[in-house]
Write an enzyme that holds these catalytic residues in place. Sequence first.
Site, PDB file in Angstrom:
ATOM      1  N   CYS A  59       0.760  -1.129   0.069  1.00  0.00           N
ATOM      2  CA  CYS A  59       0.013  -0.015   0.054  1.00  0.00           C
ATOM      3  C   CYS A  59       0.778   1.340   0.106  1.00  0.00           C
ATOM      4  O   CYS A  59       0.372   2.365  -0.529  1.00  0.00           O
ATOM      5  CB  CYS A  59      -0.934   0.054   1.056  1.00  0.00           C
ATOM      6  N   ASN A  60       2.076   1.133   0.464  1.00  0.00           N
ATOM      7  CA  ASN A  60       3.026   2.418   0.407  1.00  0.00           C
ATOM      8  C   ASN A  60       3.962   2.530  -0.522  1.00  0.00           C
ATOM      9  O   ASN A  60       4.795   3.527  -0.511  1.00  0.00           O
ATOM     10  CB  ASN A  60       3.698   2.362   1.827  1.00  0.00           C
ATOM     11  N   ARG A  61       4.138   1.447  -1.454  1.00  0.00           N
ATOM     12  CA  ARG A  61       5.261   1.380  -2.286  1.00  0.00           C
ATOM     13  C   ARG A  61       4.975   0.321  -3.637  1.00  0.00           C
ATOM     14  O   ARG A  61       4.274  -0.476  -3.353  1.00  0.00           O
ATOM     15  CB  ARG A  61       6.593   0.895  -1.555  1.00  0.00           C
TER      16      ARG A  61
ATOM     17  N   GLY B   1     -13.658  -5.581   5.317  1.00  0.00           N
ATOM     18  CA  GLY B   1     -12.740  -6.475   4.962  1.00  0.00           C
ATOM     19  C   GLY B   1     -12.091  -7.278   6.105  1.00  0.00           C
ATOM     20  O   GLY B   1     -11.744  -6.590   7.330  1.00  0.00           O
ATOM     21  N   ALA B   2     -11.990  -8.407   5.910  1.00  0.00           N
ATOM     22  CA  ALA B   2     -11.572  -9.180   7.114  1.00  0.00           C
ATOM     23  C   ALA B   2     -10.055 -10.018   6.698  1.00  0.00           C
ATOM     24  O   ALA B   2     -10.146 -11.143   7.139  1.00  0.00           O
ATOM     25  CB  ALA B   2     -12.519 -10.392   7.659  1.00  0.00           C
TER      26      ALA B   2
ATOM     27  N   GLN C  81       6.178  -8.640   4.216  1.00  0.00           N
ATOM     28  CA  GLN C  81       5.712  -8.484   2.766  1.00  0.00           C
ATOM     29  C   GLN C  81       7.050  -8.900   1.929  1.00  0.00           C
ATOM     30  O   GLN C  81       7.023  -9.366   0.707  1.00  0.00           O
ATOM     31  CB  GLN C  81       5.467  -7.029   2.615  1.00  0.00           C
TER      32      GLN C  81
ATOM     33  N   GLY D  68       6.470  -3.754  11.374  1.00  0.00           N
ATOM     34  CA  GLY D  68       6.928  -5.256  11.113  1.00  0.00           C
ATOM     35  C   GLY D  68       6.010  -5.735   9.924  1.00  0.00           C
ATOM     36  O   GLY D  68       6.705  -6.894   9.434  1.00  0.00           O
ATOM     37  N   GLN D  69       5.195  -4.998   9.321  1.00  0.00           N
ATOM     38  CA  GLN D  69       4.435  -5.632   8.283  1.00  0.00           C
ATOM     39  C   GLN D  69       5.306  -5.646   6.911  1.00  0.00           C
ATOM     40  O   GLN D  69       5.119  -6.578   6.056  1.00  0.00           O
ATOM     41  CB  GLN D  69       3.001  -4.807   7.930  1.00  0.00           C
TER      42      GLN D  69
END
Length: 541
Positions: free
Chosen positions: A142-144, A283-284, A212, A207-208
């Site tokens: 989502c950020n890159r 969204g789950a 990724q 940490g996400q």
Amino acid sequence: MAVSTSFAGAKLEALLLNTASSSRVSSASSSSSQLSSFCKPIRSRRVLIQRGVRCEVASSDASLQTDKLASSNISALEQLKTSAADRYTKERSSIIVIGLSVHTAPVEMREKLAIPEAEWPRAIGELCGLNHIEEAAVLSTCNRMEIYVLALSQDRGVKEVTEWMSKTSGIPVSEICEHRFLRFNKDATQHLFEVSAGLDSLVLGEGQILAQVKQVVKVGQGVVGFGRNISGLFKHAITVGKRVRTETNIAAGAVSVSSAAVELALMKLPESSHATARVLVIGAGKMGKLVIKHLVAKGCTKMVVVNRSEERVAAIREEMKGVEIIYKPLTEMLICAAEADVIFTSTASDTPLFLKEHVKDLPAVGQEVGCLRLFIDISVPRNVGSCISDVETARVYNVDDLKEVVAANKDDRLRKAMEAQAIIAEESKQFEAWRDSLATVPTIKKLRAYAERIRAAELEKCLSKMGDDIPKKTRKAVDDLSRGIVNKLLHGPLQHLRCDGSDSRTLNDTLENMHALNRMFNLEAEILEDKIRAKVEQAQK
């Protein structure tokens, strides 16, 4: 390592013309005549300079017609042929990252460039089909949106990848160039290590991103094009990410994008409404589950979760004992939105779930929550249209708005980041040494093959002189003798080509030995030919 211009002209021409499309050359004889034109003495020739390559072309009318026919049907192989051939032996292939991130490009652009995880193998295949790209990987979050490649040429590799990004996203090349960033070799290595360590994240130390990076390696396993250099880079980045978090404790107090989203919502809500605000999570998946976890951590005891199926929601409910989690199907999304004060969206939908027409007629929220319905959208592509901000009773926040949340504790984060940079510098040197050690592999293979060709040819001569009635035992003894001689002669040189990259002095000596052997046995020519042949075979598939 260098190769003569005559080799570049004749050897490459022979290799590429032999594999070119039959539609451009009517017969083998015409192909031979084209090749022979490179070897004839220069009489009435005109000299063409094309991107640093000197080509000599006969000036007859027939030759001009042939040129026109060829130029009208230029293929990828021809482009490779006309590039500066001998540069590929003078320069090692480069690791390049071409990317756009939350720091350089708006979310509107990033969402157009985003590549779903399921499409990564296809993207790798397409990238490696480009003329100057040998290996590739895609890191899209989502950020890159970052593309890592091993390229035969830096300039041409960047150009080809940027054009590919433009073609797949519909964004003009000029606009991509305005917002992209480029890193080469050591800088590219350092960048990925910083990304994996969480230093380049919007939320420092989150940490996400490490998960990724791990996913890139998992998806890349078995994918042609996710080669030794790029896969080695990502595997080392995982090690760096783990080490930085263990030794610096940089993740302590840091938050993920999901946690920052919850923090942002609490910042925008009146403090008195934190315990009573009605919460809806759409969204789950992984991100949605993290949002729910952080809401619970902040004291939320009741929420509605909208998802395509109830299975995931039931699993989350089972995990979050003591919290009232109400499942609703996607068809009831608007009904649920009408009854919510704060709405978090985190789905993989390619199109917005909420637009102005969906929100303008929703009932107003109470004064206790500031009379504003909050949409916190952490999806890329976005789930909530920016047009909703035109509605007086609604406010929209996306991933680019999370900067407000992470502005605190600057000094502590800076100190930990400096500690992390020292680790990254150390690990970068180790990776570069490992990569340098790989440079000797083609020389080892080619030297063995060179010696084997000589051995086989001389053995055949010897056996033919001995006659046809040689006993099998004698034939085997002579064969074993020749192999033994070759192996003993090669043992010394090959030992001086083996290095794990752990010691810089040993590595430098090894590379000097490699260059010396390449010059003595003219191995650069074969190494270059293998590179070009690999691209030719890839283009023919």
